[in-house]
Design a protein around this motif. Structure first.
Motif: not given
Lengths: 254, 270
Positions: A99-100, A102-104, A107, A110, A123, A145, A163, B194
Motif C-alpha cells: 500500500i502507500s 503513508y498508509e504503511n 498501519f 491503525r 496522522s 502516495k 513503521r 485489513q
C-alpha cells in the motif's frame, strides 16, 4: 545497568528437535546487541522468541522464562498485541505492505487504535516524524502516495523500521536486516541504528561478522542451540574465551 | 518487472480490456432482439411470458450461485487460514474438492438430468421415450423436485471451484508481508480483514465469476441438446439457451478482465 530482556533456562523444541538449549541471557537496555553464529545455531529462533512469533508455526514447545521489561512474556495475562507493540521486528527481506508509504507507517497504529480515531493532522504529523527519524522524509515527502513496494530496497528497509516507530516500541529485533541490501544500503541502515540506539534497544542477528563488530556494543555467540559466549564486542572478537568462539571469529568455519 | 501500476497505466489497461466487452456487446444485440421479438411463428421462444420466465430463471440461478460462492469462500477461508496444515479434515476436504473440480462440467449437467430431472417426471430422456407433447406436461416445468435439483447441481458445480480459486487467491498473498503484519501485533482477524482480503479480493471475485460462468455454460449446453432433441420447443428453450450462453460468456470475459486490470503487483512481487 538495566536489562530489557532476560531469559532463564530457555529451551525450545520444534517437534522433537531441540533448537535452544538452556539459554540464559541478559540484554542491556538502550544498546545494540548482536547475535552471531553459524547457520542453524538458533539465532533467529531466539530472536523470534522475544515477540512470540515462533508460536505461529505450530509444533513449538517452549520452556523457561523470558522477561521483557520486567514481565514474563509467557504469563497467561500477557496480551500478544501489546507485546508485539513493545517489541518490533524487522525482517531479512524488506517487506513493506503493498500500500502507500503513508498508509504503511500508519498501519500499525491503525491496528492498535479504534476505528477513525486518528485525525488527518495527527496522522500527517506521525508520518512526518517517523520518516524524519529514519532520514527518509527528504526523499519521500513528495512520494507519500506512492506504493511502498516501488521504492528502492534500502528505502523499503528503512520504511520497515519507520513503521515500527509510531507504536513507540522499546525493543527492535532485527533478523539480518542488511542481507538483501548493497554496501551503501547496509551503511545507511547501520548509521540509522546507531542514531536510534539509546532510544530503543536493538537486537540484531547477523551473518556478517564485520557488521557485528562495527555496530554492536555487546555480542552473543551461539552454537548448536547453546549460548557459548556473551561479552563486549571488542573483547569477544579480540580475546575469545571459548575455543568455538575463537574458531568462528577467526573464520575457521561457519 | 514489478513497477508500480500508475493510474494512467491502469486506465490504459482498462480501455484495452474493454474491447472484449464491446465485442460482447455487439454480439449481445441480436440476442436481445431475439428476446424482444414477439412473432411466435418466427421463433418459438416467444410467448408473452417468456421474458418473465427467463428473468425468473436468471434470478434463481444467480442467487443460488451467489450462495454457493459464499459457501465456497467461507469454506476456503476456514481451510486456508484456520485449519492446521496436516489436519485430517483438511486433507479430506481438499482431496474431495480436487476430485469435484476435475469432473468435466457437462457430466454435472447429465447427472442433474438423469437424477434430479427424471424424478420430476416431466422429461423422460432416460427411458428414451419422447417427451410428452400434450399441454399437461410442459418440459422443464418448475416444480419442487426440479427446483431442488437445479439448486443442488449448481452448488455442486460452483462450490468446489470457488474453494479452489479462493484458496489460490489467499495463498498468493505473500507470506513475508503477512508475517510483518503479525509482528506489528495484529490478530488473525485483523490480518485477514485489513491485509489479506483487500489484496486477494479481486482474485476471489474473479474465481467466483469463473465458477458461475462454468455452471451457466453447462446449463446452456444442456438446453442446446434439449432443443436439438425436441424441435417443437414448447417451453422457450432457445431463449434460455441464448440467455445462459450470454451470461456465461459475460461472466468469463468479466472475470478474466478483472484479474488482468486490477491484479497488478499487489499479490505477486519478487
Amino acid at each position: 545497568m538495566n536489562h530489557s530482556i532476560e531469559t532463564e533456562n530457555l529451551s525450545l523444541w520444534y517437534g522433537d528437535f531441540q533448537a535452544l538449549i538452556d539459554v540464559n541471557v541478559k540484554i542491556p537496555d538502550g544498546q545494540i546487541t548482536s547475535l552471531i553464529g553459524p547457520s542453524g545455531c538458533g539465532k533467529t529462533t531466539l530472536l523470534r522468541c522475544f515477540n512470540r512469533v515462533n508460536e505461529r508455526y505450530g509444533n513449538v514447545t517452549t520452556e523457561g522464562k523470558i522477561e521483557i521489561l520486567g514481565k514474563n512474556i509467557y504469563d497467561p495475562d500477557v496480551s500478544l498485541p501489546e507485546l508485539r507493540k513493545a517489541v518490533g521486528m524487522v525482517f531479512q527481506r524488506p517487506n513493506p505492505l503493498p500500500i502507500s508509504v503513508y498508509e504503511n507507517i500508519l498501519f500499525g497504529l491503525r491496528i492498535h487504535s479504534p476505528m477513525r480515531s486518528l485525525t488527518r493532522t495527527e496522522s500527517d504529523q506521525i508520518v512526518e516524524e517517523a520518516l524524519t527519524s529514519v532520514f527518509l522524509w527528504e526523499d519521500l515527502k513528495d512520494k507519500l502516495k506512492a506504493r511502498a513496494t516501488s521504492l528502492q530496497l534500502e528505502q523499503q528497509q528503512k520504511l520497515c523500521i519507520a513503521r515500527l516507530l509510531p507504536l513507540k516500541p522499546k525493543i527492535i529485533l532485527m533478523d539480518e536486516p542488511c542481507s538483501a541490501l548493497d554496501a551503501k544500503g547496509t551503511l545507511a541502515v547501520e548509521e540509522l541504528m546507531e542514531v536510534l540506539a539509546g532510544t530503543y534497544t536493538f537486537l540484531i542477528v547477523t551473518h556478517n561478522m564485520a557488521q557485528a563488530r562495527r555496530v554492536s556494543e555487546e555480542c552473543i555467540f551461539m552454537f548448536l542451540g547453546e549460548l557459548i559466549e556473551h561479552r563486549e564486542t571488542q573483547a569477544l572478537f579480540d580475546e575469545p574465551k571459548h575455543e568455538k568462539t575463537a574458531d568462528y571469529v577467526q573464520m575457521r568455519y561457519g | 518487472m514489478n513497477a508500480m501500476t500508475t493510474r494512467a497505466e491502469r486506465k490504459q489497461k482498462f480501455v484495452l480490456q474493454g474491447i472484449p466487452f464491446i465485442i460482447f456487446g455487439i454480439a449481445a444485440i441480436p440476442i436481445w432482439k431475439a428476446l424482444k421479438k414477439t412473432d411466435a411463428a418466427d421463433m418459438q421462444v416467444v410467448s408473452p411470458n417468456v421474458l418473465s420466465m427467463l428473468l425468473n430463471d436468471l434470478y434463481i440461478l444467480l442467487s443460488v450461485s451467489c450462495l454457493a460462492i459464499l459457501l465456497g469462500i467461507v469454506c476456503a477461508f476456514y481451510l486456508e487460514e484456520w485449519l492446521p496444515k496436516n489436519n485430517w479434515a483438511r486433507r479430506l476436504i481438499e482431496s474431495h474438492v480436487a476430485i469435484l473440480t476435475s469432473i468435466p462440467s457437462t457430466l454435472y449437467g447429465i447427472l442433474a438430468i438423469s437424477i434430479f430431472f427424471s424424478y420430476a417426471g416431466t422429461l423422460k430422456v432416460i427411458d428414451g421415450a419422447p417427451p410428452a407433447q400434450n399441454t399437461e406436461s410442459i418440459p422443464f416445468q418448475r416444480n419442487t423436485t426440479l427446483f431442488c435439483g437445479e439448486v443442488l447441481t449448481f452448488i455442486f458445480m460452483v462450490t468446489p471451484v470457488t474453494i479452489k480459486t479462493t484458496q489460490e487467491a489467499l495463498r498468493s498473498v505473500a507470506t513475508p508481508v503477512r508475517e510483518a503484519v503479525f509482528a506489528l501485533g495484529a490478530s488473525q482477524w485483523q490480518v485477514l480483514r485489513q491485509h489479506v482480503v483487500p489484496i486477494a479480493f479481486i482474485r476471489i471475485l474473479a474465481g467466483g465469476c469463473r465458477a458461475m460462468s462454468r455452471a451457466f455454460a453447462t446449463a446452456a449446453l444442456l438446453i442446446g441438446i434439449y432443443i436439438w432433441y425436441d424441435t417443437t420447443d414448447a417451453g422457450g428453450m432457445s431463449g434460455r439457451f441464448i440467455l445462459f450462453l450470454a451470461v456465461s460468456l459475460f461472466l468469463s470475459v468479466f472475470s478474466s478482465s478483472l484479474t488482468e486490470v486490477y491484479d497488478s503487483d499487489l499479490t505477486q512481487r519478487s
